[in-house]
Design an enzyme around this catalytic site. Structure first.
Site, PDB file in Angstrom:
ATOM      1  N   HIS A 286       0.929  -1.035   0.181  1.00 45.95           N
ATOM      2  CA  HIS A 286       0.264  -0.337  -0.085  1.00 45.95           C
ATOM      3  C   HIS A 286       0.877   1.216  -0.092  1.00 45.95           C
ATOM      4  CE1 HIS A 286       0.297   1.104   4.284  1.00 45.95           C
ATOM      5  NE2 HIS A 286      -0.067  -0.032   4.628  1.00 45.95           N
ATOM      6  N   ASP A 298       6.142   0.585   6.931  1.00 46.43           N
ATOM      7  CA  ASP A 298       4.406   0.249   6.798  1.00 46.43           C
ATOM      8  C   ASP A 298       4.208   1.662   6.000  1.00 46.43           C
ATOM      9  OD1 ASP A 298       2.413   0.009   6.651  1.00 46.43           O
ATOM     10  OD2 ASP A 298       1.602   0.864   8.754  1.00 46.43           O
ATOM     11  N   GLU A 332      -5.458   2.611   2.297  1.00 52.65           N
ATOM     12  CA  GLU A 332      -5.429   1.249   3.291  1.00 52.65           C
ATOM     13  C   GLU A 332      -5.162   1.447   4.412  1.00 52.65           C
ATOM     14  OE1 GLU A 332      -4.066  -1.981   5.682  1.00 52.65           O
ATOM     15  OE2 GLU A 332      -2.501  -0.020   5.024  1.00 52.65           O
ATOM     16  N   GLU A 333      -4.864   2.259   5.117  1.00 52.90           N
ATOM     17  CA  GLU A 333      -5.011   2.418   6.006  1.00 52.90           C
ATOM     18  C   GLU A 333      -6.488   3.344   7.074  1.00 52.90           C
ATOM     19  OE1 GLU A 333      -2.847   2.092   8.665  1.00 52.90           O
ATOM     20  OE2 GLU A 333      -0.818   1.771   7.630  1.00 52.90           O
ATOM     21  N   ASP A 360       2.911  -6.819   4.353  1.00 55.92           N
ATOM     22  CA  ASP A 360       2.456  -5.243   4.926  1.00 55.92           C
ATOM     23  C   ASP A 360       2.977  -6.022   6.177  1.00 55.92           C
ATOM     24  OD1 ASP A 360       0.875  -3.148   5.487  1.00 55.92           O
ATOM     25  OD2 ASP A 360      -0.620  -3.736   5.519  1.00 55.92           O
ATOM     26  N   HIS A 432       2.735   2.912  12.710  1.00 57.94           N
ATOM     27  CA  HIS A 432       1.980   3.982  13.294  1.00 57.94           C
ATOM     28  C   HIS A 432       2.454   5.287  14.695  1.00 57.94           C
ATOM     29  CE1 HIS A 432      -1.877   1.373  12.049  1.00 57.94           C
ATOM     30  NE2 HIS A 432      -0.528   1.504  10.522  1.00 57.94           N
TER      31      HIS A 432
END
Length: 469
Positions: A286, A298, A332-333, A360, A432
């Site tokens: 992504h 990520d 995606e997130e 991922d 994140h």
């Protein structure tokens, strides 16, 4: 006259030769193709391309939150990189969604022992009033405990869930922890709470908080939701242990701008197959990221790996039979928006997607491969496993894999999948957070994993087997 023992021996030898002949004839790759596979392995192991792509993305673009300037820059970056890497076809497909602004977030334990603490708004959260919110803290060890609280028992309070994520090589601690992040605000609001704070979904001991998407329900009052760094969650728990009432101040300016439609795009590139160009082996990652850190892990790792893998295959004198398609999914997130749009846009040719895999998760080397294919094609997967075994990849006994993240939407639409499991022991230290940066990439593991994805994609594009059967 032949003796019984000689007859048995000769019969056994004939059976062995027959089985050996069958195995040889059942192999999907001939001698020349096996040599090509090994050559690709060597190329990938000696190449820095995947790292160079991640370095470029994180340096020249940075974070890529859906609808942000970084998101827009990343689309241009991906298109240009694919063209520079020699992809035969490169195009974009528009994806739209809501536009969320993080704003600022401040928090402080007001009493009994004042401390400033580190928080991040959860993705999609509303903010507090301009003056902020000061309220007593109601502590729950788990989301289940919060659900068990009587309705209206938290009126005017801040609900705090202190559950701590466990560290596992396969990331299994994520599932039990992430439920609070996604749905905790709705539960807390149903109990009367004015806000939700939670211990970050992370395995680190850094004073950095972890963001991530959360959800509201239209019929339930929306309340602010934020994640607290692990050390600050410990601090809050220690104050609560003393038996005194604890109060906190919370001020957040996060909001969703309903007047703005966030526009992004899936970026897609192909190396066309030499014999079956309409059959697609898909590699996914992504393109978006959260607006903290630079999205190196990520999903910069995935972006670099799948683009490099396809490029290595694309440089062969003769292309494999099937087309190799790289899909860099948007959004995606914030809910797999790009993947959902891709399936919708390609509903009429999903049968042409013969196999897919995404990256991922994880930082370290791949140690396991789990298929999700038809029973008849398992022998082909076992052959692939033999080629990957020297790389330290074991074949899982299960045959139930769905694609990771975005690819799960394609799996739900019928596409067979392979899941590769890397060492993710440290992944959720950075996931994140502001700490998701290039220095966390492990270059040697990246080379090995890129080689594995390259070998997988080449094999799937050459093997004349229907992975659905």
């Amino acid at each position: 006259m032949i003796s019984k023992s000689k007859f048995i021996a000769s019969t056994y030898l004939a059976v062995l030769m027959s089985v050996g002949s069958f195995i040889a004839s059942a192999q999907q790759l001939n001698t020349d193709q096996q040599a090509q596979l090994n050559a690709l392995k060597t190329t990938a192991l000696q190449s820095d391309l995947s790292y160079q792509l991640i370095e470029s993305l994180t340096t020249e673009v940075g974070h890529r939150l859906m609808g942000s300037e970084g998101d827009k820059k990343s689309i241009v970056w991906a298109v240009n990189k694919m063209k520079a890497l020699g992809f035969d076809k490169v195009w974009t497909e528009e994806v739209t969604g809501s536009y969320w602004l993080r704003g600022e977030a401040k928090a402080r334990i007001v009493a009994p022992y004042p401390h400033d603490v580190v928080i991040l708004a959860l993705g999609g959260s509303i903010g507090t009033s301009k003056e902020g919110l000061t309220a007593k803290v109601a502590h729950f060890e788990t989301l289940a405990d919060l659900k068990a609280a009587p309705d209206n028992s938290l009126n005017g309070k801040i609900a705090f869930v202190s559950y701590q994520m466990e560290r596992h090589i396969d990331g299994d601690g994520y599932g039990p922890a992430v439920g609070t992040r996604v749905g905790g605000a709705v539960v807390a609001a149903q109990k009367g709470a004015s806000a939700l704070i939670m211990r970050s979904v992370g395995t680190d001991n850094n004073r950095t908080a972890h963001t991530g998407v959360m959800r509201y329900k239209d019929e339930v009052k929306k309340i602010p939701a934020a994640a607290l760094s692990n050390p600050d969650a410990d601090l809050l728990v220690n104050q609560l242990k003393r038996g005194e009432e604890v109060s906190m101040y919370l001020n957040m300016t996060a909001k969703t701008n309903a007047e703005v439609v966030a526009t992004s795009a899936n970026v897609i590139g192909e190396f066309t197959g030499s014999e079956l160009p309409n059959e697609i082996v898909s590699l996914g990652a992504h393109l978006d990221s959260w607006d903290v850190g630079t999205g190196a892990l990520d999903d910069g790792l995935g972006i670099g790996m799948v683009m490099a893998a396809a490029h290595h295959i694309g440089q062969l004198p003769k292309r494999p039979k099937r087309t190799i398609r790289v899909i860099l999914f948007a959004a995606e997130e914030v809910g797999l928006l790009g993947a959902k749009q891709y399936v919708k846009a390609h509903k009429d040719d999903m049968n042409a997607h013969v196999m897919g895999a995404e990256w991922d998760f994880g930082i370290g080397r791949i140690y396991k491969m789990t298929p999700g294919v038809g029973a008849q094609s398992l022998n082909a997967v076992r052959e692939l496993a033999q080629y990957l075994a020297p790389m330290g990849v074991a074949l899982a006994p299960e045959n139930n894999a769905k694609g990771q993240s975005d690819m799960s939407a394609l799996s739900d639409a019928g596409m067979p999948s392979i899941n590769f499991s890397p060492d993710g022991s440290n992944y959720f230290d950075y996931h994140h957070t502001e700490n998701d940066t290039l220095d966390k990439v492990e270059p040697e593991a990246l080379k090995v994993n890129t080689a594995i994805y390259t070998m997988y994609a080449y094999f799937a594009a050459q093997a004349m087997v229907d992975f659905r059967k």
